[in-house]
Structures are given as structure tokens and as C-alpha cells.
Design a protein around this motif. Structure first.
Motif, short mmCIF file in Angstrom:
data_model
loop_
_atom_site.label_atom_id
_atom_site.label_comp_id
_atom_site.label_asym_id
_atom_site.label_seq_id
_atom_site.Cartn_x
_atom_site.Cartn_y
_atom_site.Cartn_z
N GLY A 40 0.71 -1.03 0.63
CA GLY A 40 -0.42 0.33 0.12
C GLY A 40 0.81 1.05 0.12
N ARG A 41 1.46 0.65 0.78
CA ARG A 41 3.27 2.61 0.64
C ARG A 41 3.33 2.24 -0.24
N VAL A 43 2.37 1.57 -3.25
CA VAL A 43 1.67 2.15 -4.34
C VAL A 43 1.51 3.85 -4.30
N GLU A 44 1.48 4.30 -2.65
CA GLU A 44 1.57 5.55 -2.43
C GLU A 44 2.22 6.48 -2.48
N ASP A 45 3.53 5.86 -2.56
CA ASP A 45 4.76 6.81 -3.42
C ASP A 45 5.39 7.15 -4.58
N THR A 47 2.34 6.66 -7.09
CA THR A 47 1.57 6.90 -7.24
C THR A 47 1.34 9.05 -6.65
N GLN A 48 1.94 9.12 -5.97
CA GLN A 48 1.67 10.63 -5.56
C GLN A 48 1.95 11.69 -6.76
N ASN A 236 14.41 10.73 1.89
CA ASN A 236 13.08 10.28 1.80
C ASN A 236 13.22 8.40 1.55
N GLY A 239 10.70 6.66 -0.55
CA GLY A 239 10.30 6.85 -1.56
C GLY A 239 10.90 7.17 -3.43
N SER A 242 10.71 3.14 -4.39
CA SER A 242 9.61 2.98 -4.63
C SER A 242 9.46 3.38 -6.57
#
Length: 285
Positions: A40-41, A43-45, A47-48, A236, A239, A242
Motif C-alpha cells: 500500500g505504501r 503504491v502511495e509513493d 502515485t503521489q 526519503n 520514496g 519505490s
């Protein structure tokens, strides 16, 4: 006989260990770092907005670069193999220049030519055509560093290519351009695909030349490799890893597709890519 088996086993072990140590282990560590917080994290990284914009720009410019080299690289390879002209040896040597110089130097050269203080850059800017710190500058940087791939992949295939089908096409009244696209290009398709795919994956990861010419403007001229570098500087690492994994996944899929389309000798290419009216094509050994 036993000594031969021992030597073969040692050679295979050395080859496998070489690939595992240099590629598989670093990839595994990178993947673990990217997924340590869960999918989940990850995908979040990816797609931000800023990361997604960098990935989109990278894919777009890499595709543009690949298309340009697929056309001009093919023509250049044919000219270098089939035609004699003054300075051919020098032009042939220049093709490998991007392999020999640091990509940062390539970026500086592009900036010197197309920058606002350069003669050509100032002339273009006066006419509203900005190259530096815009998408065309990124494409130019990618074109420079990837130029040898298509040409060098095609040259040996063209050298070994039989000329009889082309001569038959000329005899039947086909124009040189028609013969080139309907006879020559299908005949060298495995080499062309190799050059095209290698160009694409190399363009995806370019950093040195782009960091000079792109300006690193988020949401505008920031490519994935520069974004990764910025995330590392911003402390980071998750990020950064990812987005790195996303680019590596695209590159790996492209190489798998290349392997699928250019199969080992004796295996047929997919019917979609097989020239019509000709025997199944195999990759030259």
C-alpha cells in the motif's frame, strides 16, 4: 572426463555468482527497501503527484527518443554499411562517442549549444522555441546518450544480409524506399528490435545529461532518475526506492519482451512480426 566436468561446474558457478552478486542481490535489497512498509505504501509513493509526473515524463520522452532512433538509427546504419563516402570512417567512429564520454559532459555540450547564451539557443529562443529546461532538451539528452544502440545492433545484421531479395524487388519495379521498408527492414527485424528496446531502457535510466539540461522543475521537467536523487537528498529513501523499482519493473518487462520477440536460433518469431510471404525468421547465431 572428470576434470572437464569440474571445470564446467566451476565456470557455471562463477557465471551464476557473478550475476547474483552484481544484479540479483542489489535488486533484492532495493525491492525489500521499497516494500518494507507494505504494498500500500509502495503504491502511495509511486502515485503521489510529483512521482507520477516524473514517471510519466520519463516514459513519454523515452518513447519519443526510441521512435526517433528507430527511424534515423536504421537509416544511419544502412548508410554506414551500404555506401562509401569521404569521412565515413570518422563518422563511424563518432557513433561510439556517447559510450566514451561522461553523460554530464554530454549535458554540458547540449547546454552550450542550446542554452540562452549559445548562438543556436539564442536564435531559437528569439523565435519562441526553448530547448534548455524544457521537454525538447530532455529528448536531446536521451538521443545523445542512446545513439549507438540501434546503429550498432543493426550494422552486423546488415553486413551479413543477403542482397538477392532486394535485387529481386528492384527487378520487379519496386522503388528504393519501398524495397527498404518492405524487404530490408523485415529482414533485419531482430537486430532492429534489439537496438530499439535497448534504447528505450537506457533512456529510462538516464541521469547525468538530463540533470544539466532539464532544470529539475517538479511537475514539468523532472524525470524519474532526478526525482530519485532528490528524494535521497531529502532523506526519503523509501520514496526513492519505490520510484526506482517502478522504473526497474518497466525496464525488466521491456527486456523480457525483447527476449520473447528475438528468440534463440531455431525458434520462430511471433506471427505478428513475421514478414508476409517469407519463411519464418530466426536470429542469426
Amino acid at each position: 572426463m572428470r576434470s572437464r566436468r569440474v571445470i564446467q561446474l566451476a565456470l557455471r558457478s562463477a557465471a551464476v555468482g557473478y550475476v547474483v552478486c552484481l544484479i540479483l542481490l542489489p535488486l533484492s535489497a532495493l525491492g525489500r527497501e521499497a516494500l518494507v512498509a507494505g504494498p500500500g505504501r509502495f503504491v502511495e509513493d509511486v502515485t503521489q503527484p510529483q512521482a507520477l509526473a516524473a514517471l510519466t515524463l520519463t516514459l513519454e520522452t523515452a518513447l519519443i527518443t526510441t521512435v526517433i532512433h528507430a527511424v534515423l538509427g536504421t537509416i544511419s546504419a544502412v548508410v554506414l554499411v551500404r555506401y562509401e563516402f569521404p569521412g565515413k570512417w570518422f563518422l563511424n567512429a563518432l557513433v561510439d562517442l556517447p559510450f566514451a564520454i561522461p553523460t554530464l559532459v554530454a549535458g554540458l555540450m547540449i547546454a552550450a549549444i542550446y542554452g540562452p547564451t549559445g548562438v543556436l539557443g539564442a536564435w531559437l529562443q528569439d523565435r519562441g522555441l526553448a530547448i534548455l529546461y524544457e521537454k525538447p532538451g530532455i529528448v536531446l539528452a536521451m538521443l545523445f546518450v542512446t545513439m549507438p544502440f540501434t546503429i550498432r545492433a543493426l550494422q552486423p545484421v546488415l553486413i551479413e544480409l543477403e542482397r538477392e531479395p532486394e535485387e529481386a524487388a528492384f527487378t520487379l519495379g519496386a522503388s528504393p524506399w519501398t524495397t527498404f521498408w518492405t524487404v530490408t527492414v523485415p529482414s533485419v527485424l531482430p537486430g532492429l528490435l534489439t537496438g530499439v528496446f535497448l534504447t528505450f531502457v537506457r533512456a529510462l535510466g538516464e541521469f547525468g545529461a538530463i540533470v544539466i539540461v532539464a532544470g529539475n522543475i517538479p511537475m514539468k521537467t523532472q524525470v524519474a532518475s532526478v526525482y530519485v536523487y532528490g528524494e535521497i537528498e531529502s532523506y526519503n529513501p523509501r520514496g526513492a526506492t519505490s520510484v526506482s523499482i517502478a522504473i526497474l519493473a518497466v525496464s525488466f518487462l521491456a527486456l523480457v519482451l525483447l527476449e520473447r520477440l528475438t528468440r534463440p536460433p531455431g525458434e520462430r518469431m511471433p506471427a505478428l512480426l513475421r514478414p508476409r510471404g517469407r519463411a519464418p525468421m530466426t536470429v542469426a547465431s
